[in-house]
Design a protein around this motif. Sequence first.
Motif, PDB file in Angstrom:
ATOM      1  N   SER A  91       0.865  -1.192   0.000  1.00  0.00           N
ATOM      2  CA  SER A  91       0.000   0.000   0.000  1.00  0.00           C
ATOM      3  C   SER A  91       0.894   1.231   0.000  1.00  0.00           C
ATOM      4  N   TYR A  92       0.399   2.292  -0.608  1.00  0.00           N
ATOM      5  CA  TYR A  92       1.163   3.534  -0.591  1.00  0.00           C
ATOM      6  C   TYR A  92       0.228   4.739  -0.654  1.00  0.00           C
ATOM      7  N   LEU A  93       0.750   5.859  -0.162  1.00  0.00           N
ATOM      8  CA  LEU A  93       0.034   7.130  -0.178  1.00  0.00           C
ATOM      9  C   LEU A  93       1.009   8.174  -0.702  1.00  0.00           C
ATOM     10  N   ILE A  94       0.597   8.911  -1.703  1.00  0.00           N
ATOM     11  CA  ILE A  94       1.455   9.930  -2.315  1.00  0.00           C
ATOM     12  C   ILE A  94       0.756  11.286  -2.233  1.00  0.00           C
ATOM     13  N   ALA A  95       1.498  12.290  -1.772  1.00  0.00           N
ATOM     14  CA  ALA A  95       0.991  13.662  -1.748  1.00  0.00           C
ATOM     15  C   ALA A  95       1.988  14.552  -2.485  1.00  0.00           C
ATOM     16  N   SER A  96       1.506  15.322  -3.434  1.00  0.00           N
ATOM     17  CA  SER A  96       2.360  16.230  -4.194  1.00  0.00           C
ATOM     18  C   SER A  96       2.805  17.398  -3.330  1.00  0.00           C
ATOM     19  N   VAL A  97       4.080  17.725  -3.456  1.00  0.00           N
ATOM     20  CA  VAL A  97       4.620  18.929  -2.822  1.00  0.00           C
ATOM     21  C   VAL A  97       4.629  19.978  -3.921  1.00  0.00           C
ATOM     22  N   LYS A  98       3.579  20.809  -3.935  1.00  0.00           N
ATOM     23  CA  LYS A  98       3.450  21.786  -5.012  1.00  0.00           C
ATOM     24  C   LYS A  98       2.807  23.062  -4.491  1.00  0.00           C
ATOM     25  N   GLN A  99       3.091  24.129  -5.210  1.00  0.00           N
ATOM     26  CA  GLN A  99       2.460  25.406  -4.907  1.00  0.00           C
ATOM     27  C   GLN A  99       2.043  26.006  -6.236  1.00  0.00           C
ATOM     28  N   GLY A 100       0.748  26.183  -6.391  1.00  0.00           N
ATOM     29  CA  GLY A 100       0.230  26.639  -7.674  1.00  0.00           C
ATOM     30  C   GLY A 100       0.523  25.584  -8.719  1.00  0.00           C
ATOM     31  N   GLU A 101       1.157  25.998  -9.799  1.00  0.00           N
ATOM     32  CA  GLU A 101       1.499  25.065 -10.869  1.00  0.00           C
ATOM     33  C   GLU A 101       2.904  24.484 -10.713  1.00  0.00           C
ATOM     34  N   THR A 102       3.646  24.945  -9.700  1.00  0.00           N
ATOM     35  CA  THR A 102       5.019  24.482  -9.503  1.00  0.00           C
ATOM     36  C   THR A 102       5.037  23.238  -8.627  1.00  0.00           C
ATOM     37  N   ILE A 103       5.581  22.169  -9.165  1.00  0.00           N
ATOM     38  CA  ILE A 103       5.697  20.921  -8.420  1.00  0.00           C
ATOM     39  C   ILE A 103       7.152  20.760  -7.978  1.00  0.00           C
TER      40      ILE A 103
END
Length: 85
Positions: free
Chosen positions: A9-21
């Motif tokens: 199992s895995y959980l992924i959360a994007s580290v982004k601000q606006g359109e910048t990842i």
Amino acid sequence: LIDDLGVKSYLIASVKQGETIYGAIVLHYVNSKKEFNKNEIDIVEAVATQSATIINQIKLYEEMEKTAERETILRKIIEITSNAT
């Protein structure tokens, strides 16, 4: 890669601000399948959001430092050229 590591199992959360990842935060379980609950998901998303904010603030601070350095150099140039006349 996930299969090679035996991730169940895995959980992924994007580290982004606006359109910048900037990246991602990944949690994974290898021992058994796990269904992440809302609280766990909320915490990981909050950490990802805060991480993006910190990264963005660091970038802004670095830009501010560069601007301050340029201003210092320009003031020295102005001072030198003013004294030369």
